[in-house]
Design an enzyme around this catalytic site. Structure first.
Site, short mmCIF file in Angstrom:
data_model
loop_
_atom_site.label_atom_id
_atom_site.label_comp_id
_atom_site.label_asym_id
_atom_site.label_seq_id
_atom_site.Cartn_x
_atom_site.Cartn_y
_atom_site.Cartn_z
N GLU A 1 0.81 -1.35 0.01
CA GLU A 1 -0.12 -0.04 -0.14
C GLU A 1 1.03 1.26 -0.08
O GLU A 1 0.73 2.19 -0.77
CB GLU A 1 -0.82 0.16 1.19
CG GLU A 1 -1.77 -1.30 1.15
CD GLU A 1 -2.85 -1.17 2.49
OE1 GLU A 1 -4.01 -0.41 2.13
OE2 GLU A 1 -2.71 -1.74 3.40
N GLU B 1 -3.30 -9.95 3.78
CA GLU B 1 -4.46 -9.52 4.83
C GLU B 1 -5.59 -10.88 4.66
O GLU B 1 -5.97 -11.00 5.82
CB GLU B 1 -5.02 -8.34 4.19
CG GLU B 1 -4.16 -7.14 4.51
CD GLU B 1 -3.13 -6.75 3.51
OE1 GLU B 1 -2.67 -7.71 2.81
OE2 GLU B 1 -2.76 -5.76 3.70
C1 1HE Z 1 7.04 -8.78 11.89
C2 1HE Z 1 6.15 -8.40 10.78
C3 1HE Z 1 4.96 -7.80 10.93
C4 1HE Z 1 8.17 -9.53 10.41
N1 1HE Z 1 4.76 -7.37 11.87
N2 1HE Z 1 6.49 -8.15 13.05
N3 1HE Z 1 2.27 -8.53 7.07
C5 1HE Z 1 2.53 -9.85 6.74
O1 1HE Z 1 1.44 -10.81 7.01
C6 1HE Z 1 3.85 -10.31 6.60
C7 1HE Z 1 4.59 -10.82 7.61
N4 1HE Z 1 6.19 -11.15 7.49
C8 1HE Z 1 6.41 -12.00 6.89
O2 1HE Z 1 5.92 -12.73 6.12
C9 1HE Z 1 7.86 -12.14 6.84
O3 1HE Z 1 8.46 -11.63 8.11
C10 1HE Z 1 8.94 -11.61 5.73
C11 1HE Z 1 8.48 -12.42 4.42
C12 1HE Z 1 8.55 -9.97 5.39
C13 1HE Z 1 10.34 -11.66 5.91
O4 1HE Z 1 10.62 -13.03 6.25
P1 1HE Z 1 12.24 -13.35 7.03
O5 1HE Z 1 12.26 -14.85 7.21
O6 1HE Z 1 13.13 -12.40 6.47
O7 1HE Z 1 11.90 -12.63 8.66
P2 1HE Z 1 11.23 -12.90 9.93
O8 1HE Z 1 12.05 -14.05 10.54
O9 1HE Z 1 9.67 -13.80 9.37
O10 1HE Z 1 10.90 -11.61 10.68
C14 1HE Z 1 11.83 -11.13 11.50
C15 1HE Z 1 11.34 -10.59 12.59
O11 1HE Z 1 10.43 -9.51 12.13
C16 1HE Z 1 10.43 -11.43 13.42
O12 1HE Z 1 10.41 -10.94 14.74
P3 1HE Z 1 11.54 -11.64 15.92
O13 1HE Z 1 11.02 -10.96 17.05
O14 1HE Z 1 11.04 -12.89 16.07
O15 1HE Z 1 12.80 -11.72 15.38
C17 1HE Z 1 8.98 -11.15 13.09
O16 1HE Z 1 8.02 -11.47 13.78
C18 1HE Z 1 9.13 -9.81 12.70
N5 1HE Z 1 8.18 -9.39 11.54
N6 1HE Z 1 7.13 -9.00 9.69
C19 1HE Z 1 5.30 -7.65 13.14
N7 1HE Z 1 4.55 -7.54 9.54
C20 1HE Z 1 -3.16 -0.75 6.67
S1 1HE Z 1 -3.80 -2.31 6.96
C21 1HE Z 1 -2.33 -3.18 6.09
C22 1HE Z 1 -2.55 -4.66 6.63
C23 1HE Z 1 -1.39 -5.53 6.38
O17 1HE Z 1 0.02 -5.14 6.26
S2 1HE Z 1 -1.45 -7.28 6.97
C24 1HE Z 1 -0.12 -7.93 6.48
C25 1HE Z 1 0.93 -7.78 7.44
#
Ligand code: 1HE
Length: 257
Positions: A111, A131
């Site tokens: 977005e 989402e």
């Molecule tokens: C996060 C987030 C997040 C990572 N919020 N903490 N977005 C999503 O559903 C996407 C979620 N994220 C992922 O699918 C993956 O993290 C990625 C593909 C982006 C990257 O993968 P990777 O293997 O490089 O990283 P990781 O190990 O998954 O994440 C590293 C850290 O970032 C980990 O935290 P840690 O404390 O365990 O190290 C994750 O929890 C954290 N992290 N993404 C919070 N999104 C206005 S409305 C909009 C609505 C949306 O955007 S919904 C989609 C949300």
């Protein structure tokens, strides 16, 4: 204006705005969204174009899911409107913004990228709207901006099925205007921003503020708005001197790339 999550650097007349939460894959907390708004509302007058980049391997993982608390309907409405206001400051702000995409460009990250004026993606880029699988909906303007890039049918497919587009297919369907080799998105975005910065400011204003609105108008209204914008742009002293430079052989000709 930099804060811990958004870094601002001014290089020549280009602002480099960088999402700086690489440990959280640049997930968009409320604080980060408000910081972005603050940066685009307060760019120095010397800035003529901007690059939006993300630190680390991913451009942006979307909404910070750890902040997704129990909200009632009214709070949810205001939260989404807070994103709208911030991304409008970027889309309808003072200068064109070139996004340098790499890695994840997902959810709210997509977005955010969609609110930029030009998107450059490197080969590591992938686009998704998770989402649907998280049981939520877009809320950062995606339902308005994303169909204008790729069409409502493709967006619905992404949200219904969790489809992920890779960099090549993303460029083919219209997410990015430029596709570059791995690691080169920032350099290309900066080069483009420097070029944009050399345009007459009123031309850039017309492209940011008038063009998208004209494109949404019925044709007869659009033709009139176009004529008004054209008349204003060509009346600027800068337009007159640029045309004179061309006619007197001092300006570049249009060349094939
Ligand atoms: C996060 C987030 C997040 C990572 N919020 N903490 N977005 C999503 O559903 C996407 C979620 N994220 C992922 O699918 C993956 O993290 C990625 C593909 C982006 C990257 O993968 P990777 O293997 O490089 O990283 P990781 O190990 O998954 O994440 C590293 C850290 O970032 C980990 O935290 P840690 O404390 O365990 O190290 C994750 O929890 C954290 N992290 N993404 C919070 N999104 C206005 S409305 C909009 C609505 C949306 O955007 S919904 C989609 C949300």
């Amino acid at each position: 204006m930099s804060n811990k999550d958004v870094h601002l650097e001014i290089r020549d007349s280009v602002a480099i705005v960088r999402l700086s939460r690489p440990a959280k894959r640049n997930a968009l907390s409320d604080g980060l969204i408000l910081a972005l708004r603050n940066v685009f509302e307060n760019l120095p007058d010397t800035v003529r174009a901007a690059v939006l980049d993300g630190e680390g391997e991913h451009f942006c993982a979307g909404l910070d899911l750890s902040e997704l608390k129990e909200r009632d309907a009214g709070q949810g409405l205001h939260h989404s409107r807070m994103w709208h206001a911030a991304l409008e400051c970027l889309q309808y702000g003072p200068v064109p913004v070139v996004a340098a995409l790499h890695g994840a460009v997902v959810g709210g990250g997509l977005e955010l990228a969609s609110a930029c004026h030009i998107r450059v993606a490197d080969e590591s880029t992938f686009y998704a709207l998770p989402e649907g699988s998280r049981g939520i909906f877009v809320g950062g303007g995606g339902a308005v901006r994303i169909p204008r890039l790729i069409g409502a049918a493709r967006m619905a497919d992404m949200m219904l099925t969790g489809r992920v587009y890779n960099a090549q297919d993303g460029e083919r369907i219209g997410f990015a205007q430029y596709l570059v080799p791995l690691g080169q998105a920032f350099d290309k975005a900066f080069e483009l921003a420097q070029r944009v910065a050399q345009n007459a400011p009123l031309t850039n204003y017309a492209l940011m503020h008038a063009l998208p609105r004209i494109a949404e108008q019925p044709a007869d209204q659009g033709f009139l708005t176009e004529a008004l914008m054209a008349a204003i742009a060509q009346s600027a002293p800068e337009a007159k001197s640029r045309v004179k430079d061309f006619l007197e052989g001092r300006a570049n000709k249009v060349k094939k790339d």
